[in-house]
Design a protein around this motif. Structure first.
Motif, PDB file in Angstrom:
ATOM      1  N   LYS A  94     -93.365 -65.488  62.425  1.00 31.84           N
ATOM      2  CA  LYS A  94     -94.479 -65.680  63.356  1.00 31.84           C
ATOM      3  C   LYS A  94     -94.162 -66.685  64.458  1.00 31.84           C
ATOM      4  O   LYS A  94     -94.521 -66.474  65.613  1.00 31.84           O
ATOM      5  N   LYS A  95     -93.467 -67.744  64.115  1.00 33.60           N
ATOM      6  CA  LYS A  95     -93.156 -68.772  65.111  1.00 33.60           C
ATOM      7  C   LYS A  95     -92.245 -68.221  66.211  1.00 33.60           C
ATOM      8  O   LYS A  95     -92.433 -68.503  67.385  1.00 33.60           O
ATOM      9  N   SER A  96     -91.272 -67.421  65.837  1.00 32.82           N
ATOM     10  CA  SER A  96     -90.335 -66.854  66.814  1.00 32.82           C
ATOM     11  C   SER A  96     -90.903 -65.638  67.541  1.00 32.82           C
ATOM     12  O   SER A  96     -90.362 -65.213  68.556  1.00 32.82           O
ATOM     13  N   LYS A  97     -91.986 -65.062  67.011  1.00 36.70           N
ATOM     14  CA  LYS A  97     -92.610 -63.857  67.572  1.00 36.70           C
ATOM     15  C   LYS A  97     -91.589 -62.721  67.760  1.00 36.70           C
ATOM     16  O   LYS A  97     -91.623 -61.984  68.735  1.00 36.70           O
ATOM     17  N   ALA A  98     -90.711 -62.597  66.780  1.00 34.41           N
ATOM     18  CA  ALA A  98     -89.684 -61.561  66.824  1.00 34.41           C
ATOM     19  C   ALA A  98     -90.321 -60.176  66.823  1.00 34.41           C
ATOM     20  O   ALA A  98     -91.384 -59.964  66.244  1.00 34.41           O
ATOM     21  N   SER A  99     -89.658 -59.250  67.480  1.00 35.74           N
ATOM     22  CA  SER A  99     -90.123 -57.860  67.452  1.00 35.74           C
ATOM     23  C   SER A  99     -88.921 -56.949  67.231  1.00 35.74           C
ATOM     24  O   SER A  99     -87.804 -57.266  67.628  1.00 35.74           O
ATOM     25  N   ALA A 100     -89.173 -55.841  66.592  1.00 43.02           N
ATOM     26  CA  ALA A 100     -88.110 -54.881  66.311  1.00 43.02           C
ATOM     27  C   ALA A 100     -88.725 -53.582  65.823  1.00 43.02           C
ATOM     28  O   ALA A 100     -89.890 -53.541  65.423  1.00 43.02           O
ATOM     29  N   ILE A 101     -87.931 -52.552  65.884  1.00 41.95           N
ATOM     30  CA  ILE A 101     -88.304 -51.270  65.280  1.00 41.95           C
ATOM     31  C   ILE A 101     -87.345 -51.036  64.125  1.00 41.95           C
ATOM     32  O   ILE A 101     -86.135 -51.041  64.299  1.00 41.95           O
ATOM     33  N   ILE A 102     -87.913 -50.872  62.953  1.00 45.45           N
ATOM     34  CA  ILE A 102     -87.128 -50.598  61.746  1.00 45.45           C
ATOM     35  C   ILE A 102     -87.331 -49.127  61.401  1.00 45.45           C
ATOM     36  O   ILE A 102     -88.466 -48.665  61.283  1.00 45.45           O
ATOM     37  N   ILE A 103     -86.248 -48.397  61.265  1.00 46.46           N
ATOM     38  CA  ILE A 103     -86.327 -46.992  60.866  1.00 46.46           C
ATOM     39  C   ILE A 103     -86.191 -46.943  59.349  1.00 46.46           C
ATOM     40  O   ILE A 103     -85.222 -47.446  58.790  1.00 46.46           O
ATOM     41  N   VAL A 104     -87.182 -46.364  58.707  1.00 47.66           N
ATOM     42  CA  VAL A 104     -87.153 -46.243  57.253  1.00 47.66           C
ATOM     43  C   VAL A 104     -86.940 -44.776  56.910  1.00 47.66           C
ATOM     44  O   VAL A 104     -87.657 -43.899  57.385  1.00 47.66           O
ATOM     45  N   ASN A 105     -85.935 -44.524  56.112  1.00 46.75           N
ATOM     46  CA  ASN A 105     -85.626 -43.180  55.635  1.00 46.75           C
ATOM     47  C   ASN A 105     -85.978 -43.150  54.155  1.00 46.75           C
ATOM     48  O   ASN A 105     -85.564 -44.024  53.404  1.00 46.75           O
ATOM     49  N   PHE A 106     -86.805 -42.174  53.777  1.00 47.09           N
ATOM     50  CA  PHE A 106     -87.122 -42.048  52.351  1.00 47.09           C
ATOM     51  C   PHE A 106     -87.142 -40.597  51.953  1.00 47.09           C
ATOM     52  O   PHE A 106     -87.400 -39.711  52.753  1.00 47.09           O
ATOM     53  N   GLU A 107     -86.809 -40.373  50.686  1.00 48.23           N
ATOM     54  CA  GLU A 107     -86.826 -39.019  50.151  1.00 48.23           C
ATOM     55  C   GLU A 107     -88.080 -38.818  49.328  1.00 48.23           C
ATOM     56  O   GLU A 107     -88.634 -39.764  48.780  1.00 48.23           O
ATOM     57  N   VAL A 108     -88.517 -37.584  49.297  1.00 47.69           N
ATOM     58  CA  VAL A 108     -89.610 -37.198  48.412  1.00 47.69           C
ATOM     59  C   VAL A 108     -88.972 -36.389  47.288  1.00 47.69           C
ATOM     60  O   VAL A 108     -88.321 -35.376  47.532  1.00 47.69           O
ATOM     61  N   THR A 109     -89.128 -36.860  46.071  1.00 45.35           N
ATOM     62  CA  THR A 109     -88.493 -36.226  44.915  1.00 45.35           C
ATOM     63  C   THR A 109     -89.196 -34.919  44.545  1.00 45.35           C
ATOM     64  O   THR A 109     -90.271 -34.607  45.066  1.00 45.35           O
ATOM     65  N   GLU A 110     -88.613 -34.210  43.613  1.00 47.41           N
ATOM     66  CA  GLU A 110     -89.213 -32.966  43.142  1.00 47.41           C
ATOM     67  C   GLU A 110     -90.571 -33.196  42.491  1.00 47.41           C
ATOM     68  O   GLU A 110     -91.390 -32.288  42.427  1.00 47.41           O
TER      69      GLU A 110
END
Length: 146
Positions: A94-110
């Motif tokens: 919060k102090k640094s007010k960093a920003s970024a886009i994180i790409i999350v890859n997830f699988e959906v199991t059977e």
């Protein structure tokens, strides 16, 4: 429960969800954006990569919406809404007010559950481990697909 099918065969479906972190002031909660999630259906055979699917996993309740496109749009919207509602901007940044886009890859199991989850930064942005961990935590808590 079959999470995804291609030409009548059961297949695993991988989703990619861009989670944007940006602090706008305020309480630090819900100051994240989610670009529409998209799925990359991967045929689990070395020789064949699928470009489309007969059926993708659906968010509970979305299977009653009508056409395949409407059902898939409903699922993508529900994933985005779930993440926006549950992601918390990391206190330590919060102090640094960093920003970024994180790409999350997830699988959906059977079984329709979130399986393996991976996260990486978008393009050449700095990777903040706290953002990566938060994005993974929330994706792992996504309810079972139908």
């Amino acid at each position: 429960m079959i999470p995804g099918t291609l030409r009548g065969e059961e297949v695993q479906v991988d989703y990619y969800v861009p989670v944007g972190f940006r602090l706008n002031g305020g309480r630090g909660r819900r100051h994240v954006g989610v670009v529409s999630p998209f799925s990359n259906l991967e045929w689990r055979d070395e020789e064949t990569k699928a470009l489309g699917a007969d059926r993708r996993p659906l968010w509970a309740g979305c299977h009653l919406k009508g056409t395949k496109t409407i059902e898939e749009d409903c699922t993508e919207w529900r994933i985005s809404r779930f993440i926006k509602k549950n992601v918390i901007y990391p206190e330590s940044l919060k102090k640094s007010k960093a920003s970024a886009i994180i790409i999350v890859n997830f699988e959906v199991t059977e079984e329709g559950e979130v399986g393996e989850v991976f996260a990486f930064n978008y393009e050449y942005q700095a990777m903040y481990p706290e953002m990566k961990e938060e994005a993974i935590r929330v994706v792992k808590s996504i309810p079972k697909f139908t």
